[in-house]
Design a protein around this motif. Structure first.
Motif, PDB file in Angstrom:
ATOM      1  N   GLY A   1     -11.106  -2.663  -7.509  1.00 13.25           N
ATOM      2  CA  GLY A   1     -11.238  -1.940  -8.764  1.00 13.25           C
ATOM      3  C   GLY A   1     -10.165  -0.901  -9.017  1.00 13.25           C
ATOM      4  N   LYS A   2      -9.128  -0.837  -8.182  1.00  9.68           N
ATOM      5  CA  LYS A   2      -8.052   0.148  -8.335  1.00  9.68           C
ATOM      6  C   LYS A   2      -6.704  -0.560  -8.360  1.00  9.68           C
ATOM      7  CE  LYS A   2     -11.026   3.463  -7.748  1.00  9.68           C
ATOM      8  NZ  LYS A   2     -11.526   4.172  -8.896  1.00  9.68           N
ATOM      9  N   LYS A   3      -5.712   0.133  -8.876  1.00  7.54           N
ATOM     10  CA  LYS A   3      -4.340  -0.396  -8.818  1.00  7.54           C
ATOM     11  C   LYS A   3      -3.855  -0.295  -7.378  1.00  7.54           C
ATOM     12  CE  LYS A   3      -3.024   0.882 -13.475  1.00  7.54           C
ATOM     13  NZ  LYS A   3      -2.126   1.710 -14.305  1.00  7.54           N
ATOM     14  N   PRO A   4      -2.949  -1.185  -6.957  1.00  3.51           N
ATOM     15  CA  PRO A   4      -2.407  -1.095  -5.599  1.00  3.51           C
ATOM     16  C   PRO A   4      -1.706   0.246  -5.366  1.00  3.51           C
ATOM     17  CG  PRO A   4      -1.840  -3.199  -6.577  1.00  3.51           C
ATOM     18  CD  PRO A   4      -2.452  -2.372  -7.667  1.00  3.51           C
ATOM     19  N   VAL A   5      -1.859   0.758  -4.154  1.00  6.64           N
ATOM     20  CA  VAL A   5      -1.265   2.035  -3.761  1.00  6.64           C
ATOM     21  C   VAL A   5      -0.185   1.745  -2.730  1.00  6.64           C
ATOM     22  CG1 VAL A   5      -1.718   4.252  -2.681  1.00  6.64           C
ATOM     23  CG2 VAL A   5      -3.441   3.239  -4.174  1.00  6.64           C
ATOM     24  N   VAL A   6       1.034   2.242  -2.966  1.00  6.34           N
ATOM     25  CA  VAL A   6       2.142   2.053  -2.030  1.00  6.34           C
ATOM     26  C   VAL A   6       2.455   3.409  -1.398  1.00  6.34           C
ATOM     27  CG1 VAL A   6       4.551   1.367  -1.764  1.00  6.34           C
ATOM     28  CG2 VAL A   6       3.092   0.183  -3.416  1.00  6.34           C
ATOM     29  N   LYS A   7       2.452   3.444  -0.065  1.00  9.12           N
ATOM     30  CA  LYS A   7       2.753   4.657   0.668  1.00  9.12           C
ATOM     31  C   LYS A   7       3.861   4.367   1.662  1.00  9.12           C
ATOM     32  CE  LYS A   7      -0.580   7.368  -0.886  1.00  9.12           C
ATOM     33  NZ  LYS A   7      -0.457   8.698  -1.377  1.00  9.12           N
ATOM     34  N   ARG A   8       4.766   5.324   1.820  1.00  4.43           N
ATOM     35  CA  ARG A   8       5.821   5.206   2.826  1.00  4.43           C
ATOM     36  C   ARG A   8       5.335   5.828   4.113  1.00  4.43           C
ATOM     37  NH1 ARG A   8      12.139   7.165   2.548  1.00  4.43           N
ATOM     38  NH2 ARG A   8      12.622   6.539   4.679  1.00  4.43           N
ATOM     39  N   LEU A   9       5.530   5.119   5.208  1.00  2.63           N
ATOM     40  CA  LEU A   9       5.156   5.606   6.540  1.00  2.63           C
ATOM     41  C   LEU A   9       6.413   6.116   7.216  1.00  2.63           C
ATOM     42  CD1 LEU A   9       2.837   2.671   7.595  1.00  2.63           C
ATOM     43  CD2 LEU A   9       2.180   4.803   6.511  1.00  2.63           C
TER      44      LEU A   9
END
Length: 137
Positions: free
Chosen positions: A127-135
């Motif tokens: 139900g959410k937009k994809p989340v992109v995080k940098r590690l």
């Protein structure tokens, strides 16, 4: 002097309804979708790398899928590598409010990191937009 009572009552009603809406707006803002992603990278494949996902919102969330990738170099010579992940363990993973889950990448799922490599994780929540995080840095 003639007092316009309907205008005064309408103004008072508008002011009072705005004042009463503030607590519900604060509650809605506090319950919005928020996550925190952190990591622990280790050079030993036996110990593995870890990605920590914390649910900072007031409602449970379900992690449906994720993609882990590494970008080396810069445009136009950049290379994007996608890593294999232990998908069966994390499909439809429920994370409770103020809870956290750890994704482990050991042995054959261990991925290289370090100098010149930027590691990203793309999280797909129901139900959410994809989340992109940098590690990393």
């Amino acid at each position: 002097m003639d007092i316009d009572w309907p205008l005064i009552i309408a103004g008072y009603g508008a002011f009072l309804s705005t004042l009463l809406a503030i607590p519900s707006l604060r509650e809605a803002w506090g319950n919005r979708f928020q996550i925190d992603v952190s990591h622990v990278f280790r050079g030993d494949p036996g110990m593995g790398n870890e990605v920590h996902i914390r649910n900072l919102s007031g409602k449970p969330i379900i992690l449906e899928y994720f993609e882990l990738s590494c970008i080396e170099g810069f445009w136009p010579k950049r290379k994007i590598r996608y890593f294999e992940a232990p998908e069966d363990e994390v499909l439809n993973l429920r994370i409770e409010p103020a809870g956290h889950e750890v994704l482990n990448f050991r042995e054959r799922y261990h991925f290289p990191w370090g100098r010149g490599k930027r590691v990203y994780i793309k999280l797909y929540f129901v139900g959410k937009k994809p989340v992109v995080k940098r590690l990393g840095k």
